[in-house]
Enzyme design. Structure first.
Site, PDB file in Angstrom:
ATOM      1  N   SER A 174      -4.772   4.261   5.928  1.00  0.00           N
ATOM      2  CA  SER A 174      -5.869   4.054   6.858  1.00  0.00           C
ATOM      3  C   SER A 174      -6.406   5.389   7.474  1.00  0.00           C
ATOM      4  CB  SER A 174      -5.450   2.990   8.127  1.00  0.00           C
ATOM      5  OG  SER A 174      -6.279   2.734   9.027  1.00  0.00           O
TER       6      SER A 174
ATOM      7  N   HIS B  72      -8.135   1.398   4.423  1.00  0.00           N
ATOM      8  CA  HIS B  72      -9.264   0.520   5.496  1.00  0.00           C
ATOM      9  C   HIS B  72     -10.562   1.423   5.599  1.00  0.00           C
ATOM     10  CE1 HIS B  72      -5.150  -0.863   7.232  1.00  0.00           C
ATOM     11  NE2 HIS B  72      -5.670  -1.379   6.372  1.00  0.00           N
TER      12      HIS B  72
ATOM     13  N   ASP C  24       0.074  -1.945   9.327  1.00  0.00           N
ATOM     14  CA  ASP C  24      -0.327  -2.525   8.207  1.00  0.00           C
ATOM     15  C   ASP C  24       0.359  -2.274   6.919  1.00  0.00           C
ATOM     16  OD1 ASP C  24      -1.650  -4.247   6.485  1.00  0.00           O
ATOM     17  OD2 ASP C  24      -3.247  -2.928   5.920  1.00  0.00           O
TER      18      ASP C  24
END
Length: 352
Positions: free
Chosen positions: A170, A197, A297
């Site tokens: 991310s 992401h 995540d």
């Protein structure tokens, strides 16, 4: 606790006011100054010593990329980039992330005053994360273009797939991926699936840029395509990436499935979705890598990877822009190796 000091840099007086009002509405942040171009920004940074800078890329006198390069050379101050959604804007944003920007926010289009307010929550969240990152962020790239690799031959559609690498990242991920993917040698007998992401549009530019620098073929994943060895597939923004196995004769083949099912934890694509799918559908050896990023995540899916006897690598805190996702992974107790960014590719190859 004192408020974190923010410097706003944009050549539009309207945007400076809108961004400033949003930031000042939060009790943990305060605007200490505003600048209309890069040169003015450098002067304000020296004078005001902000904790974080939010900056546009396209500006007069000294543009955002040149300004960012100078900031990184002097003190590696955390910077959030405001980016347009145009092709040029996405490419400039990727360059900014390579230069050392912590993160970016896509400038909304349309009725500007209403749309800018729509990014308020994202802006404040990312500014707080950036303000708390280390000022000694590693800078891996300069403004000079990296070496572009020779054009690759088309992948062999009949080559058997026996190994799979899955990568999740991310905040800080695009820059980290530029250090990991190009180091893989041509012809490895594994495919690589990546969840990074990013909004739609940015993942395609990321894939194209990585492809130009890598010996492997790198592309944005497409629904229904066959997963092949020596290829890297990046989940497109706003789509979950899942794997689906099919039997062809006596051999299993793996295919990409993309969908827009419900975001997980506000994320689409989400690493948890990809990892659980891979663990369920892939029949052979899996190596999982959790890299820099805020949040957790990927961590929830690690037991599924372990059930398939997969190996798990987490990026070391010392090289993470944000030590969130790797920390959550390590806290599961399932991680096999914790290594700095510069050693991730080598570690993956040793596990394949």
């Amino acid at each position: 606790m004192p408020r974190k000091k923010v410097l706003v840099v944009d050549d539009s007086a309207f945007m400076r006011k809108m961004i400033g009002d949003m930031i000042n509405s939060d009790d943990e942040l305060e605007i200490v100054g505003k600048a209309g171009n890069g040169q003015e920004a450098l002067e304000k940074i020296r004078e005001l010593q902000p904790d974080v800078v939010v900056m546009d890329i396209e500006m007069p006198v000294l543009d955002g990329l040149s300004t960012l390069s100078r900031i990184m050379e002097s003190q590696a101050l955390p910077v959030i980039i405001f980016s347009s959604l145009s092709q040029k804007g996405t490419e400039q944003t990727l360059k900014a992330l390579q230069l050392g920007a912590v993160d970016f926010i896509a400038k909304p289009s349309g009725q500007i005053s209403l749309d800018v307010l729509s990014v308020k929550e994202e802006l404040i969240k990312k500014l707080k994360v950036a303000a708390n990152t280390s000022r000694k962020l590693p800078v891996y790239q300069s403004l000079h273009e990296p070496v572009v690799k020779a054009k690759k031959s088309l992948p062999d559609q009949d080559r058997k797939l026996n190994k799979l690498v899955v990568i999740a990242a991310s905040t800080g991920g695009p820059k980290a991926l530029h250090q990991v993917i190009p180091r893989f040698p041509a012809g490895i007998d594994a495919a690589i699936l990546v969840v990074q992401h990013m909004p739609p549009g940015f993942t395609r530019s990321l894939a194209e840029r990585l492809d130009s620098l890598s010996e492997l073929r790198v592309k944005e994943a497409e629904h229904g395509e066959k997963v092949l060895p020596a290829c890297v597939y990046i989940a497109p923004g706003d789509y979950h990436l899942k794997a689906k196995s099919r039997l062809k004769g006596t051999e299993n083949e793996l295919y990409i499935e993309l969908d827009q099912s419900k975001p997980r934890g506000g994320l689409r694509p989400a690493a948890d979705i990809m990892l659980k799918s891979v663990a369920k559908q892939f029949w052979s050896h899996i190596v999982c890598v959790i890299m820099t990023g805020m949040g957790n995540d990927g961590a929830a899916a690690l037991p599924c990877i372990k059930e398939k006897k997969g190996r798990i690598i987490a990026e070391h805190q010392s090289t993470c822009v944000v030590y969130g996702m790797p920390k959550a992974a390590v806290e599961t107790g399932l991680v096999d190796k914790i290594v700095p960014l510069s050693e991730i590719t080598e570690e993956v190859l040793s596990m394949l």
